[in-house]
Design a protein around this motif. Structure first.
Motif, PDB file in Angstrom:
ATOM      1  N   SER A  21      18.753 -22.704  15.532  1.00 63.44           N
ATOM      2  CA  SER A  21      18.174 -23.987  15.932  1.00 63.44           C
ATOM      3  C   SER A  21      17.758 -24.753  14.687  1.00 63.44           C
ATOM      4  CB  SER A  21      16.954 -23.776  16.822  1.00 63.44           C
ATOM      5  OG  SER A  21      17.271 -23.080  17.998  1.00 63.44           O
ATOM      6  N   CYS A  22      17.767 -26.061  14.795  1.00 59.02           N
ATOM      7  CA  CYS A  22      17.343 -26.916  13.687  1.00 59.02           C
ATOM      8  C   CYS A  22      16.621 -28.122  14.261  1.00 59.02           C
ATOM      9  CB  CYS A  22      18.532 -27.352  12.864  1.00 59.02           C
ATOM     10  SG  CYS A  22      18.136 -28.569  11.586  1.00 59.02           S
ATOM     11  N   VAL A  23      15.362 -28.267  13.887  1.00 60.42           N
ATOM     12  CA  VAL A  23      14.567 -29.416  14.310  1.00 60.42           C
ATOM     13  C   VAL A  23      14.547 -30.442  13.184  1.00 60.42           C
ATOM     14  CG1 VAL A  23      12.321 -30.223  15.084  1.00 60.42           C
ATOM     15  CG2 VAL A  23      13.142 -27.965  15.793  1.00 60.42           C
ATOM     16  N   VAL A  24      14.851 -31.665  13.536  1.00 60.26           N
ATOM     17  CA  VAL A  24      14.943 -32.749  12.554  1.00 60.26           C
ATOM     18  C   VAL A  24      13.824 -33.755  12.801  1.00 60.26           C
ATOM     19  CG1 VAL A  24      16.418 -34.545  11.580  1.00 60.26           C
ATOM     20  CG2 VAL A  24      17.440 -32.455  12.515  1.00 60.26           C
ATOM     21  N   SER A  25      13.163 -34.169  11.750  1.00 58.39           N
ATOM     22  CA  SER A  25      12.144 -35.200  11.882  1.00 58.39           C
ATOM     23  C   SER A  25      12.367 -36.260  10.818  1.00 58.39           C
ATOM     24  CB  SER A  25      10.737 -34.606  11.747  1.00 58.39           C
ATOM     25  OG  SER A  25      10.573 -33.983  10.497  1.00 58.39           O
ATOM     26  N   GLY A  26      11.859 -37.450  11.083  1.00 58.70           N
ATOM     27  CA  GLY A  26      11.926 -38.521  10.098  1.00 58.70           C
ATOM     28  C   GLY A  26      13.249 -39.245  10.035  1.00 58.70           C
ATOM     29  N   SER A  27      14.077 -39.107  11.077  1.00 57.13           N
ATOM     30  CA  SER A  27      15.351 -39.812  11.074  1.00 57.13           C
ATOM     31  C   SER A  27      15.643 -40.364  12.464  1.00 57.13           C
ATOM     32  CB  SER A  27      16.490 -38.874  10.668  1.00 57.13           C
ATOM     33  OG  SER A  27      16.895 -38.080  11.763  1.00 57.13           O
ATOM     34  N   ASP A  98      26.032 -35.384   8.963  1.00 59.82           N
ATOM     35  CA  ASP A  98      27.396 -35.329   8.463  1.00 59.82           C
ATOM     36  C   ASP A  98      27.865 -36.755   8.215  1.00 59.82           C
ATOM     37  OD1 ASP A  98      30.613 -34.376   9.932  1.00 59.82           O
ATOM     38  OD2 ASP A  98      30.036 -34.743   7.855  1.00 59.82           O
ATOM     39  N   PRO A  99      27.874 -37.213   6.961  1.00 63.40           N
ATOM     40  CA  PRO A  99      27.522 -36.519   5.725  1.00 63.40           C
ATOM     41  C   PRO A  99      26.025 -36.292   5.596  1.00 63.40           C
ATOM     42  CG  PRO A  99      27.948 -38.837   5.272  1.00 63.40           C
ATOM     43  CD  PRO A  99      28.305 -38.605   6.705  1.00 63.40           C
ATOM     44  N   PRO A 100      25.612 -35.419   4.654  1.00 68.63           N
ATOM     45  CA  PRO A 100      24.198 -35.029   4.549  1.00 68.63           C
ATOM     46  C   PRO A 100      23.266 -36.199   4.248  1.00 68.63           C
ATOM     47  CG  PRO A 100      25.565 -33.463   3.381  1.00 68.63           C
ATOM     48  CD  PRO A 100      26.459 -34.623   3.753  1.00 68.63           C
ATOM     49  N   TYR A 101      22.020 -36.077   4.709  1.00 69.65           N
ATOM     50  CA  TYR A 101      21.002 -37.066   4.395  1.00 69.65           C
ATOM     51  C   TYR A 101      20.831 -37.149   2.874  1.00 69.65           C
ATOM     52  CZ  TYR A 101      19.530 -36.819   9.300  1.00 69.65           C
ATOM     53  OH  TYR A 101      19.486 -36.863  10.669  1.00 69.65           O
TER      54      TYR A 101
END
Length: 119
Positions: A21-27, A98-101
């Motif tokens: 799992s991957c939680v993303v914040s700030g985007s 994709d592509p990376p931040y």
């Protein structure tokens, strides 16, 4: 500032399964194509699975049929279901856009999660 927090890795025997799992914040997560990358010792980091903002998926040939990427936009979370694992899947796994931040002159990465597959 974008933050990525991966979890779910571990040690598993060949043929076993793991779900990352991957939680993303700030985007603006829902607008981003996302992916799971991995880096094995001595090798370059590679994109192994991607999922578009609309849900289309892509996989590198070596994982096709064994790995499934999915996303939950409400939870800002990307998942990687890994089945029939092989020793060559051993690597640190990272999620990213994709592509990376990219921010402040460098790519943004999380700490990754270690997957080790024993034979």
């Amino acid at each position: 500032q974008v933050q990525l927090v991966e979890s779910g890795g571990g040690l598993v025997q060949s043929g076993g399964s793991l779900k990352l799992s991957c939680v993303v914040s700030g985007s603006t997560f829902s607008n981003n194509d996302m992916g799971w990358y991995r880096q094995a010792p001595g090798k370059l980091r590679e994109l192994v699975a991607g999922i578009s903002s609309s849900g289309s998926t892509k996989y590198v040939d070596s994982v096709k049929g064994r790995i499934t990427i999915s996303r939950d936009n409400a939870k800002k979370t990307v998942y990687l279901q890994m089945d029939s694992l092989k020793p060559e899947d051993t690597a640190v796994y990272y999620c990213n856009a994709d592509p990376p931040y990219y921010s402040g002159g460098s790519f943004v990465w999380g700490q990754g999660t270690q997957v080790t597959v024993s034979s």
